[in-house]
Design an enzyme around this catalytic site. Structure first.
Site, short mmCIF file in Angstrom:
data_model
loop_
_atom_site.label_atom_id
_atom_site.label_comp_id
_atom_site.label_asym_id
_atom_site.label_seq_id
_atom_site.Cartn_x
_atom_site.Cartn_y
_atom_site.Cartn_z
N ASP A 267 0.83 -1.24 0.01
CA ASP A 267 -0.15 0.05 0.10
C ASP A 267 0.85 1.41 0.07
O ASP A 267 0.41 2.38 0.64
CB ASP A 267 -1.02 -0.02 1.13
CG ASP A 267 -1.80 -1.12 1.20
OD1 ASP A 267 -2.20 -1.68 0.17
OD2 ASP A 267 -1.75 -1.81 2.34
N LYS B 53 2.18 2.10 -5.24
CA LYS B 53 2.78 1.29 -6.45
C LYS B 53 1.98 1.82 -7.50
O LYS B 53 2.73 2.01 -8.82
CB LYS B 53 3.04 0.20 -6.15
CG LYS B 53 4.29 -0.08 -5.12
CD LYS B 53 4.28 -1.84 -4.93
CE LYS B 53 3.19 -2.71 -4.32
NZ LYS B 53 2.85 -2.06 -2.97
N GLY C 214 -4.19 -4.58 -4.61
CA GLY C 214 -5.10 -3.51 -4.78
C GLY C 214 -4.46 -2.39 -5.21
O GLY C 214 -3.68 -1.53 -4.50
N HIS C 215 -4.38 -2.03 -6.51
CA HIS C 215 -3.47 -1.05 -6.80
C HIS C 215 -4.46 -0.01 -7.50
O HIS C 215 -5.10 -0.11 -8.35
CB HIS C 215 -2.34 -1.24 -7.95
CG HIS C 215 -1.49 -2.45 -7.66
ND1 HIS C 215 -0.30 -2.72 -8.25
CD2 HIS C 215 -1.18 -2.72 -6.15
CE1 HIS C 215 0.29 -3.88 -7.23
NE2 HIS C 215 0.00 -3.67 -6.34
N GLN D 294 2.05 -6.20 -3.02
CA GLN D 294 2.29 -6.03 -1.46
C GLN D 294 3.82 -5.50 -1.16
O GLN D 294 3.85 -4.25 -2.08
CB GLN D 294 2.50 -7.75 -1.18
CG GLN D 294 1.14 -8.27 -0.96
CD GLN D 294 0.74 -9.08 -2.23
OE1 GLN D 294 1.62 -9.54 -2.92
NE2 GLN D 294 -0.42 -8.78 -2.65
P1 IMP Z 1 -2.74 -12.82 1.94
O1 IMP Z 1 -1.55 -12.43 0.97
O2 IMP Z 1 -4.00 -12.70 1.57
O3 IMP Z 1 -2.20 -14.39 2.26
O4 IMP Z 1 -2.51 -12.14 3.34
C1 IMP Z 1 -1.29 -12.18 4.36
C2 IMP Z 1 -0.95 -10.83 4.72
O5 IMP Z 1 -0.66 -9.97 3.62
C3 IMP Z 1 -2.02 -10.16 5.63
O6 IMP Z 1 -1.42 -9.50 6.65
C4 IMP Z 1 -2.62 -9.24 4.35
O7 IMP Z 1 -3.21 -8.16 4.87
C5 IMP Z 1 -1.38 -8.57 3.71
N1 IMP Z 1 -1.36 -8.37 2.28
C6 IMP Z 1 -1.67 -9.02 1.19
N2 IMP Z 1 -1.91 -8.39 0.09
C7 IMP Z 1 -1.74 -7.05 0.55
C8 IMP Z 1 -1.66 -5.93 -0.42
O8 IMP Z 1 -1.61 -5.81 -1.49
N3 IMP Z 1 -1.29 -4.86 0.59
C9 IMP Z 1 -1.03 -4.80 1.99
N4 IMP Z 1 -1.26 -5.95 2.72
C10 IMP Z 1 -1.32 -7.13 1.86
#
Ligand code: IMP
Length: 410
Positions: free
Chosen positions: A25, A28, A52-53, A205
């Protein structure tokens, strides 16, 4: 032949990796959109629709989960082999883009080696989260279980589905539409590199959510760092020319896990509201805290960052005083490297350096010189402490609300 190679070398072309330097977040999407004006191709190489971009162009807001942000500049978009894909979700995203006048026809290419997220993966993700004692706070999109199947060699890749749609009967209705996007993206990208095309590899991420180098177990299930651009798309490390680290002017984290500089107070709330810090994928409120340069230095090491892009500097406009973390203390000792144990990270004491706020809008600042002295001091300190120059400072959500200190493409 030698002359041809020399000509190719002289013609400036570049492959750039964009990486989140914190917990995701960082903004990007906006920066990839801005930089892709001069790129021919943008590539996602890991993660899935947990990402989520957001790209804002005038009154249009594009929230992209699968498709690279370069689509907003009508560029060729590739989903590499390292990505995991939710087919109905992708198709909805394609339709939403079409409704906003952006067609993916002849522009979207999906790796035949990318793995497919099924309903089973999403169900397991939710169940595992319920049963876990240390809750990760996943997005519930089935990302972890899909990568687990990939590594256990039970996964279904795009090419497997294209050869036999009965492998995932629940998705057979998407077969005809999806088939047209599937190609050998490894060949496609290496050919594009030989032809001298500019390519952006768009990380999802952030560094501290990396499965190996992040704050395990509170991480995502893929490698999110710059080197993953190679494994996740099938290009060689020698073809990466620059790594750009996106660093938000403060820190946020969504989901659980240690966060040494978190602000559980009015300033934290101020950052949530001023920065509109709510998850693009889950809508969850993000946890907010001060900028952590001890983290940033670790991100520099493992990503090989060449330039910073500082985002959301304007969110700090109204603050009287701003802190920056320059180290951690644990059991009265200063740490020299980033701890690998969540337990230690939860108990470190951040060491802060104080800065005066600038308490004015940055709206009319077009160059670095136009910035208030306090903002310049803040930015100069980031450069000095990390020893990495800043190329761009983003001072608003719109595509062109940027102060450019260095043309990344040159
Ligand atoms: P997962 O990727 O859904 O398995 O989540 C694992 C961890 O990564 C959790 O803490 C999510 O909130 C975090 N996470 C996954 N994708 C994102 C992202 O695009 N932005 C911020 N945090 C993310």
């Amino acid at each position: 032949m030698l002359k041809f190679r020399l000509l190719l070398f002289l013609a400036i072309f570049m492959n750039i990796v964009i990486i989140g330097s914190q917990w995701g977040d960082e903004g990007k999407g906006k920066i990839v959109d801005y930089l892709s004006e001069k790129a021919e191709i943008t590539v996602r190489f890991q993660g899935g629709n947990n990402a989520g971009h957001t790209v804002i162009i005038g009154s249009d807001i594009f929230k992209l989960h699968h498709i690279p942000s370069g689509i907003c500049q009508n560029k060729i978009c590739v989903l590499g082999n390292g990505v995991v894909i939710n087919l109905p979700f992708l198709i909805t995203e394609i339709k939403q883009l079409q409704e906003k006048g952006l067609s993916v026809k002849d522009k979207l290419f999906i790796s035949e080696k990318a793995h497919i997220i099924t309903q089973k993966h999403q169900d397991i993700d939710k169940k595992q989260e319920e049963n876990r004692s240390n809750k990760v706070g996943t997005t519930g999109k089935g990302i972890g279980p899909c990568y687990t199947d990939k590594v256990s060699r039970f996964g279904v890749r795009m090419i497997d589905f294209i050869n036999n749609k009965d492998l995932i009967p629940e998705y057979s209705q998407y077969y005809d539409l999806i088939k047209s996007f599937i190609i050998d993206t490894t060949y496609f990208l290496n050919k594009a590199i030989r032809e001298g095309k500019n390519i952006i590899f768009e990380g999802a991420q952030g560094t501290f959510l990396d499965i190996d180098h992040g704050t395990y177990p509170y991480v995502t299930s893929s490698n999110t760092i710059s080197s993953a651009a190679c494994t996740g798309s099938g290009i060689a490390p020698k073809h990466i020319n620059k790594v750009i680290g996106i660093l938000k002017a403060y820190t946020t984290r969504v989901g659980n896990g240690p966060f040494p500089c978190e602000l559980n107070n009015d300033i934290g709330e101020f950052l949530v509201n001023e920065g509109k810090e709510f998850g693009t994928t889950t809508g969850r409120k993000r946890r907010c805290g001060w900028l952590d340069l001890f983290m940033a230095n670790y991100a520099v090491d493992i990503n090989g960052i060449d330039y910073w892009v500082i985002t959301k500097l304007d969110v700090l406009n109204k603050l009287e005083e701003i802190n920056v973390c320059i180290g951690y203390e644990y059991e009265n000792k200063k740490l020299i490297s980033y701890p690998s144990l969540a337990n230690i990270l939860e108990n470190v004491k951040p060491i802060y350096k104080k800065f005066n706020g600038w308490k004015t809008s940055l709206e009319n600042c077009k160059t670095f010189k136009d910035l208030p002295i306090e903002a310049k001091e803040y930015l100069n300190f980031i450069q000095e402490f990390t020893n990495i120059p800043i190329a761009i400072v983003s001072i608003g959500p719109e595509r062109n609300q940027n102060i450019v200190l260095k043309d990344i493409w040159s």
